[in-house]
Scaffold this motif. Structure first.
Motif, mmCIF file in Angstrom:
data_model
loop_
_atom_site.group_PDB
_atom_site.id
_atom_site.type_symbol
_atom_site.label_atom_id
_atom_site.label_comp_id
_atom_site.label_asym_id
_atom_site.label_seq_id
_atom_site.Cartn_x
_atom_site.Cartn_y
_atom_site.Cartn_z
ATOM 1 N N ALA A 87 68.848 65.125 2.203
ATOM 2 C CA ALA A 87 68.922 64.517 3.540
ATOM 3 C C ALA A 87 68.360 65.460 4.607
ATOM 4 C CB ALA A 87 70.374 64.152 3.861
ATOM 5 N N LEU A 88 68.567 66.752 4.416
ATOM 6 C CA LEU A 88 68.064 67.723 5.402
ATOM 7 C C LEU A 88 66.553 67.911 5.284
ATOM 8 C CD1 LEU A 88 70.886 70.418 5.405
ATOM 9 C CD2 LEU A 88 70.086 69.109 7.374
ATOM 10 N N GLU A 89 66.047 67.882 4.064
ATOM 11 C CA GLU A 89 64.592 68.032 3.908
ATOM 12 C C GLU A 89 63.868 66.826 4.516
ATOM 13 O OE1 GLU A 89 64.423 71.264 0.307
ATOM 14 O OE2 GLU A 89 64.152 69.155 -0.239
ATOM 15 N N ALA A 90 64.499 65.664 4.393
ATOM 16 C CA ALA A 90 63.906 64.473 5.031
ATOM 17 C C ALA A 90 63.911 64.652 6.554
ATOM 18 C CB ALA A 90 64.685 63.225 4.628
ATOM 19 N N MET A 91 64.940 65.308 7.072
ATOM 20 C CA MET A 91 65.048 65.535 8.525
ATOM 21 C C MET A 91 63.969 66.493 9.031
ATOM 22 S SD MET A 91 68.153 67.443 10.534
ATOM 23 C CE MET A 91 67.619 69.138 10.283
ATOM 24 N N VAL A 120 63.078 58.981 13.211
ATOM 25 C CA VAL A 120 63.573 58.778 11.840
ATOM 26 C C VAL A 120 64.090 57.343 11.677
ATOM 27 C CG1 VAL A 120 65.349 59.446 10.152
ATOM 28 C CG2 VAL A 120 64.136 61.220 11.448
ATOM 29 N N VAL A 121 64.916 56.903 12.624
ATOM 30 C CA VAL A 121 65.525 55.562 12.497
ATOM 31 C C VAL A 121 64.455 54.471 12.571
ATOM 32 C CG1 VAL A 121 67.088 53.897 13.613
ATOM 33 C CG2 VAL A 121 67.831 56.271 13.248
ATOM 34 N N SER A 122 63.446 54.669 13.405
ATOM 35 C CA SER A 122 62.422 53.621 13.521
ATOM 36 C C SER A 122 61.623 53.466 12.221
ATOM 37 C CB SER A 122 61.512 53.874 14.712
ATOM 38 O OG SER A 122 60.843 55.091 14.524
ATOM 39 N N GLN A 123 61.657 54.474 11.358
ATOM 40 C CA GLN A 123 60.911 54.391 10.088
ATOM 41 C C GLN A 123 61.746 53.804 8.940
ATOM 42 O OE1 GLN A 123 59.426 58.358 9.299
ATOM 43 N NE2 GLN A 123 58.262 58.424 11.192
ATOM 44 N N LEU A 124 63.026 53.518 9.192
ATOM 45 C CA LEU A 124 63.895 53.012 8.103
ATOM 46 C C LEU A 124 63.614 51.533 7.825
ATOM 47 C CD1 LEU A 124 67.275 54.731 9.111
ATOM 48 C CD2 LEU A 124 65.661 55.438 7.319
ATOM 49 N N PRO A 125 63.882 51.086 6.574
ATOM 50 C CA PRO A 125 63.662 49.668 6.246
ATOM 51 C C PRO A 125 64.430 48.739 7.187
ATOM 52 C CG PRO A 125 64.351 50.932 4.302
ATOM 53 C CD PRO A 125 64.393 51.867 5.463
ATOM 54 N N ASP A 169 71.829 59.494 3.577
ATOM 55 C CA ASP A 169 70.473 59.295 3.048
ATOM 56 C C ASP A 169 69.494 60.180 3.787
ATOM 57 O OD1 ASP A 169 70.712 56.892 1.135
ATOM 58 O OD2 ASP A 169 71.923 56.355 2.885
ATOM 59 N N VAL A 170 69.747 60.362 5.083
ATOM 60 C CA VAL A 170 68.863 61.193 5.889
ATOM 61 C C VAL A 170 69.666 61.804 7.032
ATOM 62 C CG1 VAL A 170 68.082 59.228 7.322
ATOM 63 C CG2 VAL A 170 66.619 61.232 7.116
ATOM 64 N N CYS A 171 69.284 63.024 7.414
ATOM 65 C CA CYS A 171 69.880 63.646 8.599
ATOM 66 C C CYS A 171 68.883 63.544 9.748
ATOM 67 C CB CYS A 171 70.191 65.124 8.348
ATOM 68 S SG CYS A 171 71.572 65.360 7.218
ATOM 69 N N VAL A 172 69.412 63.654 10.967
ATOM 70 C CA VAL A 172 68.552 63.633 12.157
ATOM 71 C C VAL A 172 69.080 64.667 13.137
ATOM 72 C CG1 VAL A 172 67.958 61.176 11.967
ATOM 73 C CG2 VAL A 172 69.959 61.846 13.324
ATOM 74 N N THR A 173 68.240 65.046 14.087
ATOM 75 C CA THR A 173 68.715 65.846 15.218
ATOM 76 C C THR A 173 68.428 65.032 16.477
ATOM 77 O OG1 THR A 173 66.695 66.992 15.846
ATOM 78 C CG2 THR A 173 67.914 67.926 13.983
ATOM 79 N N SER A 174 68.853 65.570 17.612
ATOM 80 C CA SER A 174 68.584 64.856 18.866
ATOM 81 C C SER A 174 67.081 64.764 19.118
ATOM 82 C CB SER A 174 69.290 65.560 20.028
ATOM 83 O OG SER A 174 68.848 66.904 20.106
#
Ligand code: 13P
Ligand code: SF4
Length: 307
Positions: free
Chosen positions: A299-303, A135-140, A124-129
């Motif tokens: 997923a990358l654009e969300a990242m 990113v995770v803190s903004q998830l439902p 659903d979404v990618c993240v980097t370090s």
């Protein structure tokens, strides 16, 4: 051709091809020196999106070049050595993600950027370090979350955000090998030093009891922090390629690697000679099938939008 003559030829070919050279902070010093931009995964993905060059020579590993190709379908992305892989990206297969999704139809999949395009296409979404915590803190709050594939980064994100994450048991062989026992003596020898640690490190939680004010940072975050901090000494837990940049950008400060033999052999496959051949012969073009790229792009654009 060697040394300065080779570097000059790389720069000449770069202009001729209307190319940009992007390099990760673990690259060899001579490769970083010819690069237009040196940074972490997030910075490199953004720079790949921003550039007006027609060709991107990616001095890093395969998943990074794939990311650039997915975000820029109209550009030619070259990876000087196709064997520049990543043990972490290799640790997870699309089937692993599909199995979790089958059990959690309402679940959210968060993929670290160190994954292959086929895995990103299921995320659903990618993240980097650099932005995983944000990113995770903004998830439902009310849906299960699968964090793949780095379990040490995942544990760090879970601790900081207080979110419950299902973790895939993947690791990077270089960072997983950096352990608490390597750290103790170094911290004792340099009591005034600050401790910078990459969240992929195997000593992730152990180090916090040894040094509660440790700074968990991406490679770019380490450079930025070291430049701005008052401390004169830093103990550094990550791949040792970062030391060249740290010493160059903060020359008045001292840096001590926790594990001097923490070397990523994949990153070091990119030599100046291969960068030259890459530009001369336009090799090796990294392409992602459009069906996979289309799904991974979301997923990358969300990242790249976060942090
Ligand atoms: P950064 O995004 O922090 O540079 O990390 C990339 C990587 O591969 C670490 O091993
Ligand atoms: Fe992959 Fe580890 Fe190398 Fe980074 S250091 S590219 S995570 S193998």
């Amino acid at each position: 051709m060697r040394g300065e003559a080779l570097a000059q030829e790389v720069l000449r070919l770069k202009r001729e091809r209307n190319a940009v050279i992007l390099a990760h902070s673990y690259q060899l010093p001579e490769v970083e020196e010819v690069a237009d931009f040196v940074g972490d995964s997030l910075g490199l993905a953004r720079e790949a999106q921003r550039t007006r060059a027609e060709v991107i020579v990616f001095c890093g590993v395969h998943f990074m070049a794939e990311t650039a190709a997915i975000l820029n379908p109209e550009k030619t992305v070259l990876l000087p050595d196709l064997e520049a892989g990543c043990s972490l990206a290799d640790s997870i297969r699309p089937e692993d993600v599909l199995a979790w999704k089958a059990k959690h139809p309402d679940g959210i999949v968060v993929a670290y950027v160190n994954t292959k395009a086929e895995v990103k296409a299921l995320a659903d979404v990618c993240v980097t370090s650099a932005n995983a915590v944000e990113v995770v803190s903004q998830l439902p709050q009310d849906r299960p979350i699968y964090f793949v594939p780095d379990m040490f980064l995942g544990a760090h994100v879970a601790r900081v955000t207080g979110r419950r994450l299902d973790l895939f048991p993947g690791e990077c062989h270089v960072h997983a090998g950096i352990r608490e026992e390597h750290l103790k003596a170094l911290l004792e020898a340099h009591p005034g030093a600050e401790f910078l640690i990459h969240p992929e490190c195997g000593c992730g939680s152990g180090c916090l009891y040894l040094k509660p004010d440790a700074k968990m940072l991406s490679t770019e975050g380490m450079v930025r922090y070291a430049k701005g901090a008052e401390a004169r000494e830093f103990v550094v837990a990550t791949e040792v390629g970062i030391l060249h940049r740290l010493k160059k950008e903060a020359p008045e400060k001292a840096f001590f690697p926790v594990k001097p033999d923490a070397v990523c052999e994949y990153m070091k496959r990119i030599t100046l000679e291969k960068v030259y051949l890459s530009l001369k012969e336009m090799r090796h073009v990294v392409r992602v099938p459009e069906e996979v790229a289309r799904k991974a792009r979301r997923a990358l654009e969300a990242m790249v939008a976060v942090g």
